[in-house]
Motif scaffolding. Structure first.
Motif, PDB file in Angstrom:
ATOM      1  N   PRO A  19      -2.439  13.092   5.130  1.00 39.76           N
ATOM      2  CA  PRO A  19      -2.755  12.292   6.336  1.00 39.76           C
ATOM      3  C   PRO A  19      -2.876  10.809   6.042  1.00 39.76           C
ATOM      4  N   TRP A  20      -3.471  10.438   4.892  1.00 42.22           N
ATOM      5  CA  TRP A  20      -3.640   9.014   4.594  1.00 42.22           C
ATOM      6  C   TRP A  20      -2.289   8.349   4.330  1.00 42.22           C
ATOM      7  N   PHE A  21      -1.345   9.081   3.732  1.00 45.99           N
ATOM      8  CA  PHE A  21      -0.012   8.516   3.521  1.00 45.99           C
ATOM      9  C   PHE A  21       0.696   8.332   4.861  1.00 45.99           C
ATOM     10  N   ALA A  22       0.544   9.318   5.757  1.00 42.23           N
ATOM     11  CA  ALA A  22       1.160   9.214   7.078  1.00 42.23           C
ATOM     12  C   ALA A  22       0.564   8.052   7.866  1.00 42.23           C
ATOM     13  N   ALA A  23      -0.742   7.795   7.697  1.00 41.16           N
ATOM     14  CA  ALA A  23      -1.377   6.690   8.414  1.00 41.16           C
ATOM     15  C   ALA A  23      -0.802   5.347   7.954  1.00 41.16           C
ATOM     16  N   VAL A  24      -0.666   5.165   6.641  1.00 43.59           N
ATOM     17  CA  VAL A  24      -0.090   3.918   6.129  1.00 43.59           C
ATOM     18  C   VAL A  24       1.355   3.779   6.595  1.00 43.59           C
ATOM     19  N   TYR A  25       2.081   4.876   6.552  1.00 43.08           N
ATOM     20  CA  TYR A  25       3.488   4.873   6.966  1.00 43.08           C
ATOM     21  C   TYR A  25       3.620   4.477   8.440  1.00 43.08           C
ATOM     22  N   LEU A  26       2.783   5.060   9.293  1.00 40.28           N
ATOM     23  CA  LEU A  26       2.849   4.770  10.726  1.00 40.28           C
ATOM     24  C   LEU A  26       2.431   3.334  11.026  1.00 40.28           C
ATOM     25  N   LEU A  27       1.385   2.858  10.363  1.00 43.67           N
ATOM     26  CA  LEU A  27       0.945   1.480  10.577  1.00 43.67           C
ATOM     27  C   LEU A  27       2.014   0.482  10.133  1.00 43.67           C
ATOM     28  N   LEU A  28       2.691   0.788   9.025  1.00 43.40           N
ATOM     29  CA  LEU A  28       3.772  -0.093   8.572  1.00 43.40           C
ATOM     30  C   LEU A  28       4.908  -0.111   9.577  1.00 43.40           C
ATOM     31  N   PHE A  29       5.239   1.041  10.132  1.00 40.76           N
ATOM     32  CA  PHE A  29       6.306   1.108  11.131  1.00 40.76           C
ATOM     33  C   PHE A  29       5.945   0.287  12.373  1.00 40.76           C
ATOM     34  N   ILE A  30       4.720   0.440  12.852  1.00 38.12           N
ATOM     35  CA  ILE A  30       4.288  -0.314  14.041  1.00 38.12           C
ATOM     36  C   ILE A  30       4.245  -1.810  13.736  1.00 38.12           C
ATOM     37  N   SER A  31       3.765  -2.169  12.541  1.00 37.96           N
ATOM     38  CA  SER A  31       3.674  -3.569  12.178  1.00 37.96           C
ATOM     39  C   SER A  31       5.050  -4.212  12.114  1.00 37.96           C
ATOM     40  N   LEU A  32       6.005  -3.531  11.493  1.00 34.07           N
ATOM     41  CA  LEU A  32       7.360  -4.080  11.410  1.00 34.07           C
ATOM     42  C   LEU A  32       7.997  -4.191  12.785  1.00 34.07           C
ATOM     43  N   ALA A  33       7.823  -3.154  13.609  1.00 33.58           N
ATOM     44  CA  ALA A  33       8.415  -3.186  14.953  1.00 33.58           C
ATOM     45  C   ALA A  33       7.823  -4.335  15.772  1.00 33.58           C
ATOM     46  N   LEU A  49       0.824  -1.214   0.000  1.00 33.97           N
ATOM     47  CA  LEU A  49       0.000   0.000   0.000  1.00 33.97           C
ATOM     48  C   LEU A  49       0.853   1.257   0.000  1.00 33.97           C
ATOM     49  N   LEU A  50       1.979   1.212   0.741  1.00 36.94           N
ATOM     50  CA  LEU A  50       2.874   2.382   0.760  1.00 36.94           C
ATOM     51  C   LEU A  50       3.467   2.620  -0.617  1.00 36.94           C
ATOM     52  N   ALA A  51       3.881   1.543  -1.294  1.00 35.19           N
ATOM     53  CA  ALA A  51       4.403   1.691  -2.651  1.00 35.19           C
ATOM     54  C   ALA A  51       3.317   2.196  -3.599  1.00 35.19           C
ATOM     55  N   LEU A  52       2.109   1.677  -3.439  1.00 38.80           N
ATOM     56  CA  LEU A  52       0.998   2.115  -4.288  1.00 38.80           C
ATOM     57  C   LEU A  52       0.642   3.575  -4.022  1.00 38.80           C
ATOM     58  N   ALA A  53       0.701   3.981  -2.752  1.00 41.85           N
ATOM     59  CA  ALA A  53       0.383   5.372  -2.409  1.00 41.85           C
ATOM     60  C   ALA A  53       1.436   6.340  -2.933  1.00 41.85           C
ATOM     61  N   SER A  54       2.653   5.851  -3.184  1.00 36.96           N
ATOM     62  CA  SER A  54       3.713   6.722  -3.686  1.00 36.96           C
ATOM     63  C   SER A  54       3.605   6.986  -5.183  1.00 36.96           C
TER      64      SER A  54
END
Length: 536
Positions: free
Chosen positions: A96-110, A49-54
């Motif tokens: 905001p939607w890009f930041a949400a995906v970015y933050l969720l990916l960070f939390i998921s990886l951590a 999703l992050l790649a798609l959002a970019s």
């Protein structure tokens, strides 16, 4: 069976939802959501999703790097552009939607990588597993006899395996060896590096800044907020963090392709800069071009565009020179470099003057009027439409230098007048006169400061190293058992196992290792007995 009974009794103890399965409760749903979020499957989906959002950020013009192209997109697509703007498509990486995906990916990886790393650390520190009871059932196995006692055999086996960089552990009558833990270490390094990359990019965006400024040759720029045409600081940035550098555009060189299908496209444009990292530092020189940015005090200065600044001399109605210098015009047609701009003369008397202008680098006359046939200045002209009155600059309301508010202005009679270099045009009604004195080039530069750039580079290198380790290293286990036989000789049994052997190389490695052990224990390979027994 007792486990099933226990689980059923626990489920029966949960509060029942009317007409449905037992309720999980707030804590149960929180645990379920956390497990779903921190699963590798969810991390891969969020990464996709992050790649798609970019993608929109690379297709559509963005306000940060080039606000001029965003304005041009609004002009060319008046119906679609406002809809895209509401979806933050012109500021994708700050949406905001890009930041949400970015933050969720960070939390998921951590949540996925950190517990896995702790588990891997415990496994690395643990002893290799003991030898299976029947080594001949393993995918690779071998056996032979020797006159050496079992203790001597096991000691030589330990020495040989340690020389081959195996982790070795000894039981009563066997040696267990393990190798290839760097494979899992590489996988974890890759994911941790990806986590670090996300953190570095986020920190760089929060603590850094980006800005755009248009500078005409002969003018300069000092790194202050007021000097920028557009300035985008990070959320954690303060104005006191601006580096005190400055530069002066000494000259500009622009060339275009003269023939072929690519005629008119720029082949090269660069600006000669004189810069200082601080006011007290010595002056240095740099040739700024598209692929050669200026790097000063951790700040990158990029050349992102160029255009024309026609120069004018304006004499007001009282005979005073009210303006003498360049005015940057913005490109309205990138192919022909036709440019449009506004010339404001607030110091003119008795009335302030303003001109709407169109600059044509290579002017040709067609049935539809004057157009530019080539982006280079082969036959430059400028067409001016004149106004007089109150420009509204004294009421404190900020105005764009590229737009003209005609609410309090009076159009001076007469059709738009076209001037060649050095030509004068006298305004009707003794309002003054204007001369088109020539032109200069301007450079559009992007100034970026990203403190996360170096950490992001280190994280990317670490990710590549981790990926290579995960792809190239195989994890394998090797066991040797030595027991005294009925005939008084020592029976040596070996077995090997690997979980990842896509290339089928473990059989050859096992054979080479058993051959070496046979030689070390005083027994040559027996041609009548296979050194390995492949199992399906």
């Amino acid at each position: 069976m007792s486990t099933d009974v226990t689980e059923r009794s626990d489920l029966d103890a949960l509060p029942q939802a009317p007409g449905g399965p037992p309720g999980l409760g707030a804590l149960g749903w929180a645990r379920w959501f956390w497990r779903q979020l921190t699963s590798m499957r969810t991390a891969l989906v969020l990464l996709f999703l992050l790649a798609l959002a970019s993608v929109p950020g690379s297709i559509l013009p963005q306000r940060g790097p080039d606000p001029g192209k965003v304005d041009q997109y609004f002009t060319q697509h008046p119906q679609l552009a406002p809809v895209l703007d509401k979806l933050s498509m012109f500021d994708v990486f700050g949406a905001p939607w890009f930041a949400a995906v970015y933050l969720l990916l960070f939390i998921s990886l951590a949540g996925c990588v950190l517990p896995r790393s702790w588990h891997h650390l415990k496994i690395v520190r643990a002893r290799p597993p003991k030898a299976p009871r029947n080594l001949s059932r393993l995918p690779e196995s071998d056996q032979w006899t020797t006159d050496l006692p079992p203790d001597e055999v096991l000691e030589r086996v330990r020495t040989t395996l340690r020389g081959k960089r195996f982790r070795v552990d000894t039981a009563d009558d066997s040696v267990a060896a393990e190798k290839g833990y760097l494979r899992e270490t590489g996988n974890l390094l890759f994911h941790i590096a990806l986590l670090g990359l996300l953190l570095a990019v986020g920190a760089g965006g929060a603590l850094g800044y980006k800005g755009n400024v248009l500078v005409t040759e002969g003018d300069g720029f000092a790194n202050t907020v007021a000097a920028y045409d557009r300035f985008n600081p990070g959320r954690g940035f303060s104005d006191g963090g601006l580096q005190p550098f400055s530069f002066h555009v000494d000259d500009m060189h622009v060339s275009y392709i003269n023939s072929g299908a690519q005629r008119g496209q720029p082949s090269e444009y660069e600006a000669g800069l004189t810069y200082q990292a601080a006011p007290e530092d010595p002056k240095l020189h740099h040739r700024l071009s598209v692929n050669h940015p200026l790097n000063v005090d951790g700040v990158k200065v990029y050349m992102i565009g160029q255009g024309y600044s026609p120069t004018f001399k304006v004499v007001d109605g009282k005979g005073n020179v009210a303006l003498n210098g360049p005015t940057p015009f913005l490109n309205s047609d990138a192919k022909s470099m036709t440019s449009e701009g506004v010339v404001k003369v607030p110091d003119a008397e008795p009335d302030q003057l303003a001109f709407l202008g169109v600059f044509l680098p290579t002017t040709v006359k067609t049935s539809s009027g004057l157009v530019s046939a080539y982006p280079g200045p082969l036959n430059p002209t400028v067409t001016l439409l004149s106004f007089k009155g109150d420009l509204g600059l004294d009421n404190g309301t900020p105005q764009s230098v590229y737009q003209l508010n005609t609410g309090k202005l009076q159009k001076i009679k007469g059709a738009p007048h076209t001037l060649k270099p050095k030509q004068w045009y006298t305004l009707p009604g003794h309002a003054g006169k204007v001369q088109f004195t020539g032109y200069k080039h301007w450079a559009s530069v992007a100034v970026t400061y990203d403190p996360g750039r170096v950490p992001a580079l280190c994280a990317a290198v670490a990710a590549i190293i981790g990926l290579l380790l995960g792809l190239l290293i195989r994890r394998r286990r090797f066991w040797v058992r030595a027991t005294r036989g009925a005939d008084g000789r020592t029976l040596v049994e070996t077995g090997g196992l690997t979980r990842t052997d896509a290339g089928g190389t473990f059989a050859a490695e096992f054979e080479e290792l058993t051959t070496r052990l046979r030689a070390r224990t005083g027994t040559a390979p027996d041609s009548s007995h296979p050194t390995s027994q492949g199992k399906e």
